[in-house]
Design an enzyme around this catalytic site. Sequence first.
Site, PDB file in Angstrom:
ATOM      1  N   GLU A 211      43.939  37.668  42.919  1.00 31.69           N
ATOM      2  CA  GLU A 211      43.418  38.702  42.526  1.00 31.69           C
ATOM      3  C   GLU A 211      43.164  39.789  43.602  1.00 31.69           C
ATOM      4  O   GLU A 211      41.947  39.885  43.879  1.00 31.69           O
ATOM      5  CB  GLU A 211      42.101  38.476  42.016  1.00 31.69           C
ATOM      6  CG  GLU A 211      43.053  37.443  40.383  1.00 31.69           C
ATOM      7  CD  GLU A 211      42.005  37.151  39.580  1.00 31.69           C
ATOM      8  OE1 GLU A 211      41.791  36.291  38.825  1.00 31.69           O
ATOM      9  OE2 GLU A 211      40.547  37.117  39.741  1.00 31.69           O
ATOM     10  N   GLU A 308      47.145  32.501  35.629  1.00 33.20           N
ATOM     11  CA  GLU A 308      45.740  32.281  34.385  1.00 33.20           C
ATOM     12  C   GLU A 308      46.003  32.852  33.820  1.00 33.20           C
ATOM     13  O   GLU A 308      45.866  33.923  33.330  1.00 33.20           O
ATOM     14  CB  GLU A 308      44.931  33.189  35.726  1.00 33.20           C
ATOM     15  CG  GLU A 308      44.592  32.354  37.108  1.00 33.20           C
ATOM     16  CD  GLU A 308      43.477  32.924  38.035  1.00 33.20           C
ATOM     17  OE1 GLU A 308      42.034  33.070  37.460  1.00 33.20           O
ATOM     18  OE2 GLU A 308      43.397  32.772  39.543  1.00 33.20           O
TER      19      GLU A 308
END
EC number: 3.2.1.58
Length: 416
Positions: A211, A308
């Site tokens: 991320e 995710e």
Amino acid sequence: MIFKFSQKALVALYLVVGLAEAVPSKSRVVSRASTFDYNGIVRGVNIGGWLVLEPWITPSIFDNAGDAAVDEWTLTATLGQDQAKAVLSQHWSTFITQDDFQQIAQAGMNHVRIPIGYWAVSSLPDEPYVDGQLEYLDNAISWAREAGLKVVIDLHGAPGSQNGFDNSGRKGPIAWQQGDTVSQTVDAFRALAERYLPQSDVVTAIEALNEPNIPGGVSEAGLRDYYNQIADVVRQIDPGTSVFLSDGFLSTESWNGFKTGEDVVMDTHHYEMFDNYLISLDIDGHVKSACDFGKQIEGSDKPVVVGEWSGAVTDCTKHLNGKGVSTRYQGEYANNVKYGDCANTTQGSVADLSDQERTDTRRFIEAQLDAYEGKNGWLFWTWKTEGAPGWDMQDLLANGVFPSPLTDRQFPNQCA
């Protein structure tokens, strides 16, 4: 691990625009020697909150340390080296064991993604972190081998923080790409790669960085350069290992043409509780949103794994937005609109949810499974928590809310 800022709305804009050109959804990477073909389907789970701590996954560790402990940096700084090492060693040795890996395999999954921070391999001056995680990562590789699981090693935290989230190790300003932080990250990545990529029967992929936050200020050009460096490191050590690349909170198709055909896999994350619009949806809206997201990622010219996602549709879980931070859902954070009540969902078991909540969660999970297997699969976040309904796969499976077998459907054809 998760998207925690209002700029998710910006990302949503990328996802709702139509594709300018049709791109085959099953574009193949080059022939590879790996023991897993990422042109196929990944079905797996993240081992979150274990070797990289997050307050909402294990709130007891942070609550016991006092108000100042809001991430792993401040936790270890507050406790001091000796006490922090004792607390974390106890956590590492008990939170995840070989039995967890056996349960994951028995549930029908083929992958685990294991987050690790740079501080586990590369201690920097004047930092409070403690090490010792690699012994447990070594164990995890062995457990995965015995269970027949493949492993994605995920560099989850970089020096300076690549996203400003507590899951990077240090919450606050993004300082990655400043000073020597990128070269330090490459060094940490290389250390992980040299240690684990030779075990290619199990470690079939490694993630360059979790991320990196482009909407939050990370340079996209700089990130692409970093990805090129990481790919070079992997090719030098084991050309058969796939490299997972985070989309950086951009659309996956915005990466089309970048390292296509080079054994890279795009990693995208999808959550529907960190944005004021998405959190306002009813269950039908959440199902449609997940299905639409699945169609969007089909526009990538590379394999895409949704690395995710969860069954949660609210941000009610204790500490989810940060330790001590309140919720959007109850109108206490980032807006003045109340969408609902967090009763029975702040902490506890899936068994504590109402029948309707369990039904809706099952619907949402099934829709996401179908949507993400339209491309190259998924990795649920996360396997285990101290009590976060919607996020705890082990608990969801035990209560019949996560499909078992994984192909079982109570709500078929939701994305048709």
